[in-house]
Design a protein around this motif. Structure first.
Motif, PDB file in Angstrom:
ATOM      1  N   ALA A 275     -49.973  12.713 -59.459  1.00 14.13           N
ATOM      2  CA  ALA A 275     -50.368  13.803 -58.562  1.00 14.13           C
ATOM      3  C   ALA A 275     -51.372  13.308 -57.522  1.00 14.13           C
ATOM      4  O   ALA A 275     -51.295  13.669 -56.340  1.00 14.13           O
ATOM      5  CB  ALA A 275     -50.965  14.946 -59.377  1.00 14.13           C
ATOM      6  N   VAL A 276     -52.319  12.457 -57.951  1.00 13.49           N
ATOM      7  CA  VAL A 276     -53.288  11.884 -57.010  1.00 13.49           C
ATOM      8  C   VAL A 276     -52.568  11.058 -55.944  1.00 13.49           C
ATOM      9  O   VAL A 276     -52.890  11.131 -54.748  1.00 13.49           O
ATOM     10  CB  VAL A 276     -54.317  11.012 -57.759  1.00 13.49           C
ATOM     11  N   LEU A 277     -51.554  10.300 -56.366  1.00 12.98           N
ATOM     12  CA  LEU A 277     -50.848   9.422 -55.432  1.00 12.98           C
ATOM     13  C   LEU A 277     -49.981  10.213 -54.459  1.00 12.98           C
ATOM     14  O   LEU A 277     -49.843   9.834 -53.284  1.00 12.98           O
ATOM     15  CB  LEU A 277     -50.000   8.410 -56.211  1.00 12.98           C
ATOM     16  N   ILE A 278     -49.393  11.316 -54.918  1.00 11.90           N
ATOM     17  CA  ILE A 278     -48.636  12.179 -54.004  1.00 11.90           C
ATOM     18  C   ILE A 278     -49.573  12.759 -52.949  1.00 11.90           C
ATOM     19  O   ILE A 278     -49.254  12.774 -51.749  1.00 11.90           O
ATOM     20  CB  ILE A 278     -47.930  13.309 -54.790  1.00 11.90           C
ATOM     21  N   LEU A 279     -50.735  13.224 -53.391  1.00  9.07           N
ATOM     22  CA  LEU A 279     -51.727  13.751 -52.448  1.00  9.07           C
ATOM     23  C   LEU A 279     -52.164  12.659 -51.472  1.00  9.07           C
ATOM     24  O   LEU A 279     -52.361  12.918 -50.277  1.00  9.07           O
ATOM     25  CB  LEU A 279     -52.924  14.301 -53.212  1.00  9.07           C
ATOM     26  N   ALA A 280     -52.294  11.432 -51.980  1.00  9.66           N
ATOM     27  CA  ALA A 280     -52.696  10.311 -51.121  1.00  9.66           C
ATOM     28  C   ALA A 280     -51.641  10.038 -50.052  1.00  9.66           C
ATOM     29  O   ALA A 280     -51.975   9.810 -48.878  1.00  9.66           O
ATOM     30  CB  ALA A 280     -52.922   9.062 -51.965  1.00  9.66           C
ATOM     31  N   LEU A 281     -50.366  10.060 -50.438  1.00  8.82           N
ATOM     32  CA  LEU A 281     -49.302   9.815 -49.464  1.00  8.82           C
ATOM     33  C   LEU A 281     -49.302  10.898 -48.389  1.00  8.82           C
ATOM     34  O   LEU A 281     -49.152  10.600 -47.192  1.00  8.82           O
ATOM     35  CB  LEU A 281     -47.946   9.750 -50.167  1.00  8.82           C
ATOM     36  N   LEU A 282     -49.484  12.153 -48.799  1.00 11.59           N
ATOM     37  CA  LEU A 282     -49.552  13.244 -47.831  1.00 11.59           C
ATOM     38  C   LEU A 282     -50.768  13.082 -46.916  1.00 11.59           C
ATOM     39  O   LEU A 282     -50.695  13.355 -45.709  1.00 11.59           O
ATOM     40  CB  LEU A 282     -49.612  14.592 -48.556  1.00 11.59           C
ATOM     41  N   SER A 283     -51.872  12.597 -47.487  1.00 11.62           N
ATOM     42  CA  SER A 283     -53.074  12.369 -46.681  1.00 11.62           C
ATOM     43  C   SER A 283     -52.854  11.245 -45.680  1.00 11.62           C
ATOM     44  O   SER A 283     -53.329  11.315 -44.539  1.00 11.62           O
ATOM     45  CB  SER A 283     -54.255  12.030 -47.593  1.00 11.62           C
ATOM     46  N   LEU A 284     -52.133  10.215 -46.098  1.00 13.51           N
ATOM     47  CA  LEU A 284     -51.815   9.114 -45.190  1.00 13.51           C
ATOM     48  C   LEU A 284     -50.984   9.609 -44.014  1.00 13.51           C
ATOM     49  O   LEU A 284     -51.257   9.281 -42.851  1.00 13.51           O
ATOM     50  CB  LEU A 284     -51.066   8.009 -45.942  1.00 13.51           C
ATOM     51  N   ILE A 285     -49.978  10.426 -44.320  1.00 17.83           N
ATOM     52  CA  ILE A 285     -49.142  10.981 -43.250  1.00 17.83           C
ATOM     53  C   ILE A 285     -49.992  11.838 -42.317  1.00 17.83           C
ATOM     54  O   ILE A 285     -49.870  11.759 -41.080  1.00 17.83           O
ATOM     55  CB  ILE A 285     -47.988  11.808 -43.858  1.00 17.83           C
ATOM     56  N   GLY A 286     -50.877  12.649 -42.900  1.00 22.62           N
ATOM     57  CA  GLY A 286     -51.744  13.485 -42.075  1.00 22.62           C
ATOM     58  C   GLY A 286     -52.669  12.672 -41.187  1.00 22.62           C
ATOM     59  O   GLY A 286     -52.871  13.002 -40.013  1.00 22.62           O
ATOM     60  N   LEU A 287     -53.223  11.591 -41.730  1.00 22.66           N
ATOM     61  CA  LEU A 287     -54.090  10.721 -40.935  1.00 22.66           C
ATOM     62  C   LEU A 287     -53.343  10.110 -39.764  1.00 22.66           C
ATOM     63  O   LEU A 287     -53.859  10.026 -38.647  1.00 22.66           O
ATOM     64  CB  LEU A 287     -54.658   9.602 -41.821  1.00 22.66           C
ATOM     65  N   VAL A 288     -52.113   9.676 -40.016  1.00 23.99           N
ATOM     66  CA  VAL A 288     -51.323   9.056 -38.951  1.00 23.99           C
ATOM     67  C   VAL A 288     -50.979  10.080 -37.881  1.00 23.99           C
ATOM     68  O   VAL A 288     -51.057   9.799 -36.674  1.00 23.99           O
ATOM     69  CB  VAL A 288     -50.050   8.400 -39.529  1.00 23.99           C
ATOM     70  N   LEU A 289     -50.591  11.272 -38.307  1.00 24.49           N
ATOM     71  CA  LEU A 289     -50.257  12.316 -37.335  1.00 24.49           C
ATOM     72  C   LEU A 289     -51.461  12.696 -36.474  1.00 24.49           C
ATOM     73  O   LEU A 289     -51.308  13.075 -35.308  1.00 24.49           O
ATOM     74  CB  LEU A 289     -49.720  13.553 -38.058  1.00 24.49           C
ATOM     75  N   ALA A 290     -52.659  12.588 -37.052  1.00 27.80           N
ATOM     76  CA  ALA A 290     -53.882  12.937 -36.316  1.00 27.80           C
ATOM     77  C   ALA A 290     -54.543  11.713 -35.684  1.00 27.80           C
ATOM     78  O   ALA A 290     -55.645  11.836 -35.135  1.00 27.80           O
ATOM     79  CB  ALA A 290     -54.865  13.612 -37.267  1.00 27.80           C
ATOM     80  N   SER A 291     -53.881  10.569 -35.731  1.00 26.06           N
ATOM     81  CA  SER A 291     -54.482   9.332 -35.226  1.00 26.06           C
ATOM     82  C   SER A 291     -54.521   9.324 -33.699  1.00 26.06           C
ATOM     83  O   SER A 291     -53.806  10.096 -33.038  1.00 26.06           O
ATOM     84  CB  SER A 291     -53.699   8.120 -35.732  1.00 26.06           C
ATOM     85  N   PRO A 292     -55.351   8.463 -33.110  1.00 22.63           N
ATOM     86  CA  PRO A 292     -55.445   8.400 -31.641  1.00 22.63           C
ATOM     87  C   PRO A 292     -54.070   8.141 -31.011  1.00 22.63           C
ATOM     88  O   PRO A 292     -53.318   7.291 -31.495  1.00 22.63           O
ATOM     89  CB  PRO A 292     -56.397   7.218 -31.400  1.00 22.63           C
ATOM     90  N   PRO A 293     -53.724   8.834 -29.949  1.00 22.24           N
ATOM     91  CA  PRO A 293     -52.401   8.680 -29.321  1.00 22.24           C
ATOM     92  C   PRO A 293     -52.296   7.429 -28.448  1.00 22.24           C
ATOM     93  O   PRO A 293     -51.374   7.328 -27.645  1.00 22.24           O
ATOM     94  CB  PRO A 293     -52.270   9.960 -28.492  1.00 22.24           C
ATOM     95  N   ILE A 294     -53.240   6.525 -28.600  1.00 19.76           N
ATOM     96  CA  ILE A 294     -53.214   5.271 -27.843  1.00 19.76           C
ATOM     97  C   ILE A 294     -53.146   4.104 -28.827  1.00 19.76           C
ATOM     98  O   ILE A 294     -53.566   4.236 -29.979  1.00 19.76           O
ATOM     99  CB  ILE A 294     -54.460   5.115 -26.948  1.00 19.76           C
ATOM    100  N   LEU A 295     -52.609   2.990 -28.356  1.00 14.00           N
ATOM    101  CA  LEU A 295     -52.573   1.795 -29.187  1.00 14.00           C
ATOM    102  C   LEU A 295     -53.938   1.124 -29.184  1.00 14.00           C
ATOM    103  O   LEU A 295     -54.622   1.103 -28.163  1.00 14.00           O
ATOM    104  CB  LEU A 295     -51.511   0.824 -28.665  1.00 14.00           C
ATOM    105  N   PHE A 296     -54.340   0.580 -30.332  1.00 18.59           N
ATOM    106  CA  PHE A 296     -55.636  -0.089 -30.424  1.00 18.59           C
ATOM    107  C   PHE A 296     -55.560  -1.180 -31.483  1.00 18.59           C
ATOM    108  O   PHE A 296     -54.524  -1.374 -32.130  1.00 18.59           O
ATOM    109  CB  PHE A 296     -56.751   0.916 -30.752  1.00 18.59           C
ATOM    110  N   PHE A 297     -56.670  -1.900 -31.647  1.00 13.91           N
ATOM    111  CA  PHE A 297     -56.759  -3.013 -32.595  1.00 13.91           C
ATOM    112  C   PHE A 297     -55.682  -4.042 -32.226  1.00 13.91           C
ATOM    113  O   PHE A 297     -55.598  -4.451 -31.085  1.00 13.91           O
ATOM    114  CB  PHE A 297     -56.636  -2.469 -34.028  1.00 13.91           C
TER     115      PHE A 297
END
Length: 409
Positions: free
Chosen positions: A12-34
């Motif tokens: 359950a923790v890992l499913i929540l983590a995967l959803l959090s990863l997707i959420g972070l990416v969707l909310a990530s800066p719309p520009i390329l960096f690093f």
């Protein structure tokens, strides 16, 4: 807490983590960096020149061309937008988890999907999967190569033809090496296995011949292991300290995946920690600053040295201890060819940052991910400690990726 309850709560923790990863990416800066801008040029160069020598020699980064083909494949969906290209890696990470679950199921793991999804417990995975970088596609292909190699060993065990399995594994390994060049070291696994079992001598020769045939032309074209524009990445001189750092991160990750279990020789850990700590604090030879982007505003300048050398000391101690453990374990399981191949591959890849004197990053060690997950499986102990480690590892991964986004903003 029962093993079943601990395993399912970890899931359950890992499913929540995967959803959090997707959420972070969707909310990530719309520009390329690093490192993303350099690798974004890979697809542009492929469109411009096609799969030609001109394309291969024009690559501006240190990685091979596999990334370009992957991004071109998904371009009709992503439109080459920053967030879209990052989501490609998240999608490939889910395929990687599925591939690992398939291998674990064949190896009779108790909870194959949860064990496979535990890749999210490793903070470096959040970075390579949450940014448009080059590691995840190569890791996925290398996992397929490993699965084919293990099927070949199954065929050998049942006195069935195994040559085609080894050939298919060699082809996919070459593709992985076109993504991240250190994978070429895995061509040594069948040679190691042939040393343990003479029946594999022909398969080992075929494996090596196929892998070199499909990779040497690229390296000869580059006149090295990297594109001509990046000659600082791999150099002639070795960097043993980078290998030790790599073993340190691997040992720490192993401990996250199998917390509180008896695999870690704690006496060695304690014995090594004191001289390493004294030497490192006196010389400042190894200083690491994980999550520095998040912590720097809250730490006084006087704490910088203690924080960096303290983190470096922890990693060095884990590195020395884990190397002792891995070499000892390889000797113990030398007659178990599948386990020997998994752990030999882990050894080769974790040591590979020694070939990169320019700098060290945990991303270089993360290419050993499938071998690490399969190596740790016999040591797993589903308990409350596993749940706590999953929560902590995923939280650190979230913080790490969020830290990159914070820097970009």
């Amino acid at each position: 807490m029962s093993k079943s309850a601990a395993a399912h709560l970890t899931g359950a923790v890992l499913i929540l983590a995967l959803l959090s990863l997707i959420g972070l990416v969707l909310a990530s800066p719309p520009i390329l960096f690093f490192d993303e801008p350099a690798y974004a040029q890979y697809a542009r160069l492929l469109r411009q020149h096609g799969p030609t020598a001109q394309f291969l020699t024009a690559l501006p980064g240190s990685a091979g061309p596999l990334h370009a083909f992957v991004q071109i494949l998904f371009e009709p969906i992503t439109g080459s937008a920053a967030i879209g290209t990052r989501l490609v890696n998240v999608f490939l990470l889910t395929l990687l988890i599925a591939a690992l679950a398939g291998i674990l199921r064949r190896r009779s793991a108790t909870y194959p999907w949860i064990s496979a999804a535990s890749v999210l417990m490793l903070p470096a995975v959040w970075v390579i999967a949450g940014l448009a970088l080059t590691e995840i596609p190569a890791i996925l292909v290398a996992t397929i190569s490993l699965a084919l190699l293990l099927r070949g060993l199954e065929a050998l065990e049942h006195n069935q033809p195994q040559l085609l399995w080894f050939a298919a594994s060699a082809i996919t390994l070459a593709i992985a090496a076109w993504g991240r060049q250190p994978y070429i070291l895995l061509a040594g696994i069948p040679l190691f296995l042939a040393f343990l079992d003479r029946r594999l001598r022909v398969a080992a020769i075929v494996y090596l011949a196929i892998t070199l045939t499909l990779t040497l032309p690229l390296f000869l074209l580059w006149n090295g292991l990297t594109p001509p524009h990046d000659r600082t990445y791999y150099q002639k001189w070795l960097a043993p300290s980078h290998a030790l750092l790599s073993f340190g991160y691997t040992g720490l990750w192993f401990y996250f995946l199998a917390p509180g279990y008896g695999w870690m020789p704690r006496k060695h850990l304690l014995i090594l920690s004191v001289p390493i700590a004294i030497a490192n604090f006196l010389t400042g030879a190894i200083a690491l600053y994980p999550f520095w982007g998040l912590l720097a505003p809250h730490l006084p300048d006087a704490a910088n040295y203690a924080y960096g050398t303290g983190c470096g000391t922890v990693i060095l101690t884990f590195g020395a201890t884990f190397l002792v453990r891995l070499l000892t374990y390889l000797r113990e399981i030398r007659h178990n060819l599948p386990l020997a191949s998994i752990n030999a591959g882990l050894l080769f890849l974790v040591a590979s940052p020694a070939l990169i004197p320019y700098q060290y990053s945990a991303r270089y060690t993360a290419i050993a991910l499938p071998f690490l997950i399969l190596s740790v499986e016999p040591s797993r102990d589903w308990s409350w400690r596993t749940v706590a480690a999953a929560a902590l590892g995923c939280a650190l991964g979230y913080m790490s990726l969020a830290g990159y986004h914070h820097i970009a903003d």
